[in-house]
Design a protein around this motif. Structure first.
Motif, PDB file in Angstrom:
ATOM      1  N   LYS A  70      25.779  32.737  43.280  1.00  0.00           N
ATOM      2  CA  LYS A  70      24.349  32.494  43.074  1.00  0.00           C
ATOM      3  C   LYS A  70      23.509  33.497  43.864  1.00  0.00           C
ATOM      4  O   LYS A  70      22.516  34.025  43.364  1.00  0.00           O
ATOM      5  N   ARG A  71      23.915  33.751  45.103  1.00  0.00           N
ATOM      6  CA  ARG A  71      23.159  34.718  45.915  1.00  0.00           C
ATOM      7  C   ARG A  71      23.150  36.097  45.271  1.00  0.00           C
ATOM      8  O   ARG A  71      22.175  36.823  45.336  1.00  0.00           O
ATOM      9  N   HIS A  72      24.282  36.448  44.646  1.00  0.00           N
ATOM     10  CA  HIS A  72      24.375  37.754  43.989  1.00  0.00           C
ATOM     11  C   HIS A  72      23.731  37.736  42.596  1.00  0.00           C
ATOM     12  O   HIS A  72      23.626  38.781  41.961  1.00  0.00           O
ATOM     13  N   GLY A  73      23.390  36.550  42.106  1.00  0.00           N
ATOM     14  CA  GLY A  73      22.787  36.460  40.774  1.00  0.00           C
ATOM     15  C   GLY A  73      23.777  36.734  39.649  1.00  0.00           C
ATOM     16  O   GLY A  73      23.414  37.248  38.585  1.00  0.00           O
ATOM     17  N   VAL A  74      25.047  36.413  39.890  1.00  0.00           N
ATOM     18  CA  VAL A  74      26.055  36.592  38.829  1.00  0.00           C
ATOM     19  C   VAL A  74      26.685  35.237  38.513  1.00  0.00           C
ATOM     20  O   VAL A  74      26.622  34.308  39.321  1.00  0.00           O
ATOM     21  N   ALA A  75      27.299  35.148  37.341  1.00  0.00           N
ATOM     22  CA  ALA A  75      28.007  33.922  36.981  1.00  0.00           C
ATOM     23  C   ALA A  75      29.354  33.887  37.694  1.00  0.00           C
ATOM     24  O   ALA A  75      29.935  34.922  38.012  1.00  0.00           O
ATOM     25  N   LEU A  76      29.833  32.678  37.951  1.00  0.00           N
ATOM     26  CA  LEU A  76      31.182  32.503  38.496  1.00  0.00           C
ATOM     27  C   LEU A  76      32.054  31.895  37.399  1.00  0.00           C
ATOM     28  O   LEU A  76      31.778  30.799  36.911  1.00  0.00           O
ATOM     29  N   ARG A  77      33.072  32.659  36.992  1.00  0.00           N
ATOM     30  CA  ARG A  77      34.040  32.155  36.008  1.00  0.00           C
ATOM     31  C   ARG A  77      35.356  31.982  36.760  1.00  0.00           C
ATOM     32  O   ARG A  77      36.157  32.909  36.873  1.00  0.00           O
ATOM     33  N   PRO A  78      35.609  30.798  37.307  1.00  0.00           N
ATOM     34  CA  PRO A  78      36.787  30.637  38.171  1.00  0.00           C
ATOM     35  C   PRO A  78      38.095  30.902  37.424  1.00  0.00           C
ATOM     36  O   PRO A  78      38.276  30.421  36.298  1.00  0.00           O
ATOM     37  N   GLY A  91      28.140  23.152  38.581  1.00  0.00           N
ATOM     38  CA  GLY A  91      27.048  24.008  39.053  1.00  0.00           C
ATOM     39  C   GLY A  91      27.153  25.423  38.532  1.00  0.00           C
ATOM     40  O   GLY A  91      26.320  26.272  38.838  1.00  0.00           O
ATOM     41  N   ASN A  92      28.201  25.723  37.758  1.00  0.00           N
ATOM     42  CA  ASN A  92      28.338  27.031  37.131  1.00  0.00           C
ATOM     43  C   ASN A  92      28.235  26.852  35.616  1.00  0.00           C
ATOM     44  O   ASN A  92      27.921  25.768  35.140  1.00  0.00           O
ATOM     45  N   LYS A  93      28.525  27.918  34.868  1.00  0.00           N
ATOM     46  CA  LYS A  93      28.297  27.846  33.421  1.00  0.00           C
ATOM     47  C   LYS A  93      29.360  27.052  32.672  1.00  0.00           C
ATOM     48  O   LYS A  93      29.197  26.725  31.503  1.00  0.00           O
ATOM     49  N   GLY A  94      30.501  26.821  33.327  1.00  0.00           N
ATOM     50  CA  GLY A  94      31.550  26.054  32.660  1.00  0.00           C
ATOM     51  C   GLY A  94      32.683  26.901  32.136  1.00  0.00           C
ATOM     52  O   GLY A  94      33.734  26.388  31.782  1.00  0.00           O
ATOM     53  N   GLY A  95      32.482  28.217  32.068  1.00  0.00           N
ATOM     54  CA  GLY A  95      33.544  29.103  31.602  1.00  0.00           C
ATOM     55  C   GLY A  95      34.629  29.248  32.652  1.00  0.00           C
ATOM     56  O   GLY A  95      34.356  29.188  33.851  1.00  0.00           O
ATOM     57  N   ILE A  96      35.861  29.398  32.201  1.00  0.00           N
ATOM     58  CA  ILE A  96      36.970  29.621  33.115  1.00  0.00           C
ATOM     59  C   ILE A  96      37.804  30.803  32.632  1.00  0.00           C
ATOM     60  O   ILE A  96      37.610  31.317  31.526  1.00  0.00           O
ATOM     61  N   CYS A  97      38.728  31.189  33.474  1.00  0.00           N
ATOM     62  CA  CYS A  97      39.625  32.284  33.185  1.00  0.00           C
ATOM     63  C   CYS A  97      41.044  31.746  33.339  1.00  0.00           C
ATOM     64  O   CYS A  97      41.296  30.902  34.206  1.00  0.00           O
ATOM     65  N   VAL A  98      41.983  32.204  32.495  1.00  0.00           N
ATOM     66  CA  VAL A  98      43.375  31.752  32.601  1.00  0.00           C
ATOM     67  C   VAL A  98      44.316  32.947  32.472  1.00  0.00           C
ATOM     68  O   VAL A  98      43.920  34.022  32.013  1.00  0.00           O
ATOM     69  N   SER A  99      45.569  32.719  32.860  1.00  0.00           N
ATOM     70  CA  SER A  99      46.550  33.814  32.846  1.00  0.00           C
ATOM     71  C   SER A  99      47.680  33.604  31.854  1.00  0.00           C
ATOM     72  O   SER A  99      48.507  34.490  31.669  1.00  0.00           O
ATOM     73  N   THR A 100      47.745  32.417  31.229  1.00  0.00           N
ATOM     74  CA  THR A 100      48.800  32.148  30.246  1.00  0.00           C
ATOM     75  C   THR A 100      48.200  31.402  29.052  1.00  0.00           C
ATOM     76  O   THR A 100      47.164  30.737  29.181  1.00  0.00           O
ATOM     77  N   VAL A 101      48.884  31.485  27.934  1.00  0.00           N
ATOM     78  CA  VAL A 101      48.445  30.743  26.749  1.00  0.00           C
ATOM     79  C   VAL A 101      48.582  29.241  26.998  1.00  0.00           C
ATOM     80  O   VAL A 101      47.750  28.447  26.548  1.00  0.00           O
ATOM     81  N   ALA A 102      49.624  28.859  27.740  1.00  0.00           N
ATOM     82  CA  ALA A 102      49.803  27.431  28.056  1.00  0.00           C
ATOM     83  C   ALA A 102      48.609  26.897  28.838  1.00  0.00           C
ATOM     84  O   ALA A 102      48.153  25.770  28.604  1.00  0.00           O
ATOM     85  N   GLU A 103      48.080  27.701  29.758  1.00  0.00           N
ATOM     86  CA  GLU A 103      46.866  27.283  30.483  1.00  0.00           C
ATOM     87  C   GLU A 103      45.693  27.137  29.518  1.00  0.00           C
ATOM     88  O   GLU A 103      44.932  26.161  29.598  1.00  0.00           O
ATOM     89  N   GLU A 110      29.471  38.686  35.832  1.00  0.00           N
ATOM     90  CA  GLU A 110      30.229  37.517  36.290  1.00  0.00           C
ATOM     91  C   GLU A 110      31.344  37.990  37.219  1.00  0.00           C
ATOM     92  O   GLU A 110      31.747  39.155  37.178  1.00  0.00           O
ATOM     93  N   ILE A 111      31.857  37.065  38.048  1.00  0.00           N
ATOM     94  CA  ILE A 111      33.054  37.345  38.849  1.00  0.00           C
ATOM     95  C   ILE A 111      34.107  36.291  38.517  1.00  0.00           C
ATOM     96  O   ILE A 111      33.774  35.181  38.100  1.00  0.00           O
ATOM     97  N   ARG A 112      35.384  36.675  38.701  1.00  0.00           N
ATOM     98  CA  ARG A 112      36.475  35.786  38.280  1.00  0.00           C
ATOM     99  C   ARG A 112      37.535  35.589  39.368  1.00  0.00           C
ATOM    100  O   ARG A 112      38.721  35.718  39.103  1.00  0.00           O
ATOM    101  N   PRO A 113      37.158  35.250  40.582  1.00  0.00           N
ATOM    102  CA  PRO A 113      38.187  34.990  41.592  1.00  0.00           C
ATOM    103  C   PRO A 113      38.900  33.669  41.293  1.00  0.00           C
ATOM    104  O   PRO A 113      38.372  32.841  40.551  1.00  0.00           O
ATOM    105  N   GLY A 114      40.083  33.479  41.853  1.00  0.00           N
ATOM    106  CA  GLY A 114      40.829  32.234  41.630  1.00  0.00           C
ATOM    107  C   GLY A 114      41.469  31.699  42.896  1.00  0.00           C
ATOM    108  O   GLY A 114      41.370  30.523  43.208  1.00  0.00           O
TER     109      GLY A 114
END
Lengths: 376, 376
Positions: free
Chosen positions: B30-38, B55-67, B230-234
């Motif tokens: 939020k401070r950086h003004g970017v979305a967080l996509r965990p 509190g974020n947009k709801g988008g996520i990131c995954v590493s497998t199709v099963a996820e 956006e940023i995508r840390p996990g």
């Protein structure tokens, strides 16, 4: 279904290779006149256990309580839980005893024998118990000349709920061997240690009904097993590159591999990116000791029989593997979407990431899927 | 249930620590003004994802199709599959698209774009796609100045089934950082690379709707994120000893640990044997680079808050861990049956061995169990 249709990464098991490995070990045990109690910690599969116990007494060895429960559910009635028992794990094992399953336990400490016996008594369960002997790995167990050996034995004999059955060792230092002669030396070290412990207990009035060493390199290379009643190797069913490096198997005796798909080309760094990373292959790099430059596994063609040049998985992150070579990589032969197989460094660790085996019968058809029991 | 009743080894998750880590990262974005996509590759848990997206947009990131399938089942509708796509994986993802889930893909090769587009068309599916940029890790992706960047972009734009969305990078070389200043330098390297790639594509007539870097050390330490959407840390949700070594977190910000039981004493070699080995902890030793003598993890008391001396898991085999110390070990404090916690070297790898988290709320009571999606 065939190899082209499998989702990757996937664990492959070559049934003919598995059967040859099992037949060879069964033959070794018979030649030595000892029982074979296959350790199921590598395969963790009832289907594999059925093959491994065929022609043997039917007893198996496991490394977790979850395995004991799973194999009991699948009809195995004689199970050695070859891992130091603690009172907290007795309740689940007592349930197996109540179902009529023979469950053998492992101890090396007098105070713990008392605590375990108390818990077993409270649950109305009784167990046969072996004393763990340290034959040179320096992990768990008592040295054959440790005076505590007799103390633990007599503590068992007087415990009520626990019955002294004999001794057990895992000569895990055999994994540091290089070549057959070295393996024979450590195999004899393991045999001599467990037999010495058994003789010491016998002399103290505690005859050992079971004298049980266990480690694949030792089982493959032992020249004599006098005084031993059973052996408990496990890895031999699948083998892996570490065992190849030690000299316990040839590459074509490795029964499991990981099917993976090329997902990227990094020509600037001479790397091919695949979808088998640290989770799919494990981060075990032990094979590099006896077999330098193995990385996280060798890259084989789709038949699984031929290594592609000197290709190995040189780097892994969670889901990415990076194929490397000392020569320019064959990018054209391995376009994005192409599939290869990776031979594992350590099959016990690699297989643990998968829920099941895709079973092959020498060709590209998946003839069956066999489940595994992971977790604890 | 409390810690005394859990079967070991078991994976523990401190909910208050998790919530603080999530709040801190949400605040940074939020401070950086970017979305967080965990990125859910570490936690692989719908419960954790619900907390991380609040509190974020709801988008996520995954590493497998099963996820992707698992999180879609749990109601997540905006999923980036941040792993090089191949045609073979389109069918399962197309099913998610048919259910109305937004699934973003990743590519870095023109021929592959065509093959993926063809497969998507055949299945009647369309996808938003980002181009993978190599910001310095030298794994997958195109360098910002690679002429292929535009070629891939235009191949996407003309593909029909795929829509060019922007760029994505994982600055994984941040894991080699030492200290905050070094992390800030690499964070800026990652930002500069992804923004340069986006500007290059924009100049070529391909404006980027999404400009997405992602790696926990960079996300923690970035001083500016201009040009990023956006940023995508996990890993930040759990952290681990590797991140402590890098300087991304303190030890008390590590949210996961492995509960384990003492199963043996080896006084001759000053080792305590526990029931957490290579499978329970993983064989990842990367943390030893920034944090020497960490072994396979630090040994903490049962509260998880205090390390016991310099104790670490110095050796592992499949199920055995061996606690070591430079001083005589406290055998009397840690009798057989006693329990300790082990802080993981790399939480992404360690957590993957477990089916669920035992959730704690700051005390010894297990307040909940949260499932995980493993496999592929």
């Amino acid at each position: 279904m065939n190899l082209d249709q499998l989702q990757t990464p996937a664990l492959l098991l070559e049934r003919p290779v598995l059967e040859r490995n099992i037949a060879a070990m069964t033959g070794r045990a018979k030649r030595h006149g000892v029982a074979l109690r296959p350790h199921m910690k590598t395969a963790k599969s009832a289907k594999v256990a059925s093959l491994a116990t065929a022609g043997n007494k039917g007893g198996i060895c496991v490394s977790t309580v979850a395995e004991a429960e799973y194999f009991a559910r699948h009809g195995f009635r004689d199970i050695t839980y070859a891992f130091g028992i603690v009172p907290q794990k007795i309740e689940r094992l007592a349930k197996l005893r109540a179902d009529g399953v023979s469950v053998r336990l492992l101890v090396d400490d007098v105070a713990n024998v008392k605590a375990v016996a108390e818990r077993a008594k409270a649950l109305g369960a009784s167990f046969d118990v072996q004393i763990e002997v340290d034959s040179g790995q320096n992990r768990g167990g008592l040295k054959p000349d440790d005076p505590k050996l007799g103390e633990v034995g007599w503590a068992l004999a007087g415990s009520g709920a626990l019955r002294f059955l004999g001794v057990l060792t895992h000569g895990g230092h055999s994994y540091d061997c290089r070549g057959a002669a070295d393996c024979r030396r450590v195999a004899e070290e393991e045999r001599a240690a467990i037999v010495a412990a058994a003789e010491r207990l016998s002399a103290a009035g505690l005859p050992c009904a079971e004298v049980s060493p266990g480690a694949t390199p030792n089982a493959v290379h032992a020249t004599r097993l006098d005084g031993v009643t059973e052996i408990r190797p496990g890895n031999y069913m699948f083998f892996d590159l570490h065992q190849t490096g030690i000299g316990s198997c040839t590459v074509d005796e490795i029964a499991v591999s990981v099917l993976t798909t090329v997902v990227g080309h990094n020509r600037a760094h001479n790397r091919i990116v695949i979808d088998a990373g640290g989770l799919a292959l494990s981060k075990d790099i032990g094979a590099n000791e006896p077999l330098p430059n193995t990385g996280y596994g060798w890259v084989m063609d789709l038949s699984g029989k031929t290594r592609i040049g000197d290709l190995r998985v040189g780097r892994v992150s969670q889901e990415h593997g990076q194929i490397e070579s000392d020569s320019p990589l064959p990018f054209d032969r391995l376009p994005i979407g192409a599939r290869v197989r990776v031979l594992p460094n350590h099959s016990c660790m690699t297989a643990a990431a998968y829920e099941h085996y895709n079973v092959l019968d020498g060709g590209a058809d998946v003839i069956d899927q066999w489940d595994r029991i992971n977790g604890w």
